[in-house]
Design an enzyme around this catalytic site. Structure first.
Site, PDB file in Angstrom:
ATOM      1  N   ASN A 171       0.805  -1.223   0.000  1.00 28.22           N
ATOM      2  CA  ASN A 171       0.000   0.000   0.000  1.00 28.22           C
ATOM      3  C   ASN A 171       0.839   1.275   0.000  1.00 28.22           C
ATOM      4  O   ASN A 171       0.374   2.328   0.417  1.00 28.22           O
ATOM      5  CB  ASN A 171      -0.990  -0.001   1.172  1.00 28.22           C
ATOM      6  CG  ASN A 171      -0.326  -0.211   2.516  1.00 28.22           C
ATOM      7  OD1 ASN A 171       0.855   0.076   2.689  1.00 28.22           O
ATOM      8  ND2 ASN A 171      -1.090  -0.718   3.475  1.00 28.22           N
ATOM      9  N   ARG A 229       2.859   6.654  12.272  1.00 31.55           N
ATOM     10  CA  ARG A 229       2.270   6.127  13.500  1.00 31.55           C
ATOM     11  C   ARG A 229       2.058   7.278  14.476  1.00 31.55           C
ATOM     12  O   ARG A 229       2.912   8.171  14.614  1.00 31.55           O
ATOM     13  CB  ARG A 229       3.160   5.046  14.148  1.00 31.55           C
ATOM     14  CG  ARG A 229       3.167   3.706  13.425  1.00 31.55           C
ATOM     15  CD  ARG A 229       1.797   3.054  13.418  1.00 31.55           C
ATOM     16  NE  ARG A 229       1.767   1.767  12.739  1.00 31.55           N
ATOM     17  CZ  ARG A 229       1.417   1.588  11.472  1.00 31.55           C
ATOM     18  NH1 ARG A 229       1.118   2.639  10.716  1.00 31.55           N
ATOM     19  NH2 ARG A 229       1.374   0.380  10.945  1.00 31.55           N
ATOM     20  N   GLN A 264      -5.315   3.158  18.747  1.00 29.25           N
ATOM     21  CA  GLN A 264      -6.276   2.971  17.665  1.00 29.25           C
ATOM     22  C   GLN A 264      -7.193   1.797  17.992  1.00 29.25           C
ATOM     23  O   GLN A 264      -6.686   0.774  18.444  1.00 29.25           O
ATOM     24  CB  GLN A 264      -5.570   2.716  16.329  1.00 29.25           C
ATOM     25  CG  GLN A 264      -4.857   3.935  15.801  1.00 29.25           C
ATOM     26  CD  GLN A 264      -4.364   3.783  14.361  1.00 29.25           C
ATOM     27  OE1 GLN A 264      -3.817   4.709  13.808  1.00 29.25           O
ATOM     28  NE2 GLN A 264      -4.548   2.629  13.755  1.00 29.25           N
ATOM     29  N   HIS A 269      -7.786   5.645  10.316  1.00 30.34           N
ATOM     30  CA  HIS A 269      -6.641   5.048   9.615  1.00 30.34           C
ATOM     31  C   HIS A 269      -7.104   4.433   8.295  1.00 30.34           C
ATOM     32  O   HIS A 269      -7.495   3.275   8.230  1.00 30.34           O
ATOM     33  CB  HIS A 269      -5.994   3.981  10.513  1.00 30.34           C
ATOM     34  CG  HIS A 269      -4.627   3.584  10.064  1.00 30.34           C
ATOM     35  ND1 HIS A 269      -3.766   2.856  10.858  1.00 30.34           N
ATOM     36  CD2 HIS A 269      -3.948   3.792   8.916  1.00 30.34           C
ATOM     37  CE1 HIS A 269      -2.634   2.640  10.213  1.00 30.34           C
ATOM     38  NE2 HIS A 269      -2.726   3.206   9.031  1.00 30.34           N
TER      39      HIS A 269
END
Length: 395
Positions: A163, A301, A330, A349
């Site tokens: 990705n 992050r 998260q 996210h």
């Protein structure tokens, strides 16, 4: 190559990845095959595989290629079960009574994602007596206690490269959203307002601005390449220099000292993994040394930033805009202060879980599982922990 692979997947995949053999063959051609030499070796027979993914609910039916959700389960259920393996999928991952916790003692493989992370602690690893393999469907395995995994002889791997395009494109979008002061303008439209001055007084062109990336690996390099047409001054800091020919082509300048680079930047993009060295890297002191009015994009992050220091700097205007899709923890709780700080453009996210990204990391997970069942090595760059050793980026 990943882009070509994605197009191949889009042509062949429906609601399942059972028809992805052309891509699997392509991946096998790309990488050499050798015997698996991890400490906890794969043994013959049926495996219990657990996947933890976010639920899509009503959205699962809206796109047959939405493979990264719990309902679609990477599209590999039919393939796994046809080979006699057990495949358990859940989104319930927190606490001693969660669905994941029930399966920890006897699972062999755990598949997780950075988008709905199942935190694999040392305690969970200790309970998982049969666990051999931890796979990240995507990029970024810091939700796993990597030292505990290494000490236990586990293999940790992710779908490296799956990705990077998705995230780099998203970073470019966020830079433009911040520098053009887009979010307040959109909010005016939603609220039935029209006040051009309230937007224009802090909207700028990207051309001529100095952009620095902290980390210039796969994503960082792609971002720099995409910024070149905007005629920015491009800087980068990393452990390793970019290939000289590519560096010249992009026109990016290497900065060996991070604290020398950062005050030069109008825009800072975080592209470094979360490690013990980068955790809290942007604390109050470092942020105070940045250029007043700096824009920051962080899709790496959330824990790389000191949460409250970011809030304070956005509130004072020292940071003129902050955007990203990563939080700590998260999913972000409703009272997370980044939700309410001024001049932000935060999202859940999402940057690495586009449909194209899902097709790539679903295919990559299937390919690695196939190699695992056969006792073959993964592509070397996919390993995060192998034979008790961490990959260099996590050291």
């Amino acid at each position: 190559m990943w882009r070509a692979a994605s197009k191949q997947v889009i042509r062949t995949v429906g609601s399942s990845l059972s028809d992805l053999s052309p891509l699997a063959k392509q991946l096998h051609v790309l990488y050499p095959v050798s015997r698996l030499s991890s400490l906890r070796k794969a043994s013959p027979g049926s495996k219990k595989i657990v996947g933890v993914f976010y639920k899509a609910n009503e959205y699962a039916a809206k796109n047959p290629n939405f493979l990264g959700c719990a309902e679609r389960s990477l599209g590999i259920r039919e393939w796994l079960e046809s080979q006699g393996h057990q495949y358990i999928v859940t989104d319930d991952k927190e606490g001693p009574n969660s669905e994941l916790e029930k399966h920890i003692p006897d699972l062999h493989v755990l598949i997780t994602t950075p988008f709905h992370p199942a935190y694999v602690t040392a305690e969970r690893i200790k309970k998982a007596k049969n666990l051999q393999l931890l796979l990240t469907a995507g990029i970024g395995s810091d939700h796993i206690d990597l030292k505990a995994a290494a000490d236990a002889g586990l293999t940790v791997a992710e779908v490296t490269g799956s990705n990077v395009v998705s995230v780099a494109e998203d970073e470019l979008m966020r830079i433009l959203i911040l520098i053009r002061n887009f979010v307040p303008g959109y909010q005016q439209v939603i609220n039935g307002e029209w006040n051009v001055a309230a937007i224009a007084y802090r909207a700028y062109d990207l051309e001529g601005k100095t952009v620095g990336t902290v980390g210039a690996g796969r994503i960082g390099k792609l971002l720099l390449q995409r910024l070149k047409p905007f005629n920015c001054n491009l800087l980068y800091h990393d452990r390793l220099k970019i290939d000289p020919a590519l560096e010249k082509e992009i026109g990016a300048k290497f900065e060996e000292d991070l604290d020398v680079m950062l005050p030069k930047c109008d825009i800072i993009v975080i592209n470094t993994p979360l490690t013990e060295k980068t955790r809290g890297l942007f604390d109050k002191e470092r942020i105070s040394k940045l250029k007043k009015g700096v824009l920051i994009v962080n899709n790496a992050r959330g824990a790389i930033m000191d949460t409250q220091a970011v809030v304070d700097a956005c509130s004072s205007g020292h940071i003129a805009g902050y955007s990203g899709d990563v939080w700590n923890p998260q999913p972000a709780p409703k009272d997370h202060p980044w939700r309410y700080m001024p001049n932000h453009a935060m999202t859940p996210h999402i940057s690495g879980t586009t449909i194209d990204g899902q097709l790539r990391y679903a295919a990559g997970v299937k390919d690695m599982l196939d190699k695992y069942f056969k006792g073959e090595d993964f592509p070397q760059q996919n390993y995060i922990v192998k034979e008790g050793k961490l990959a260099s980026q996590y050291l």
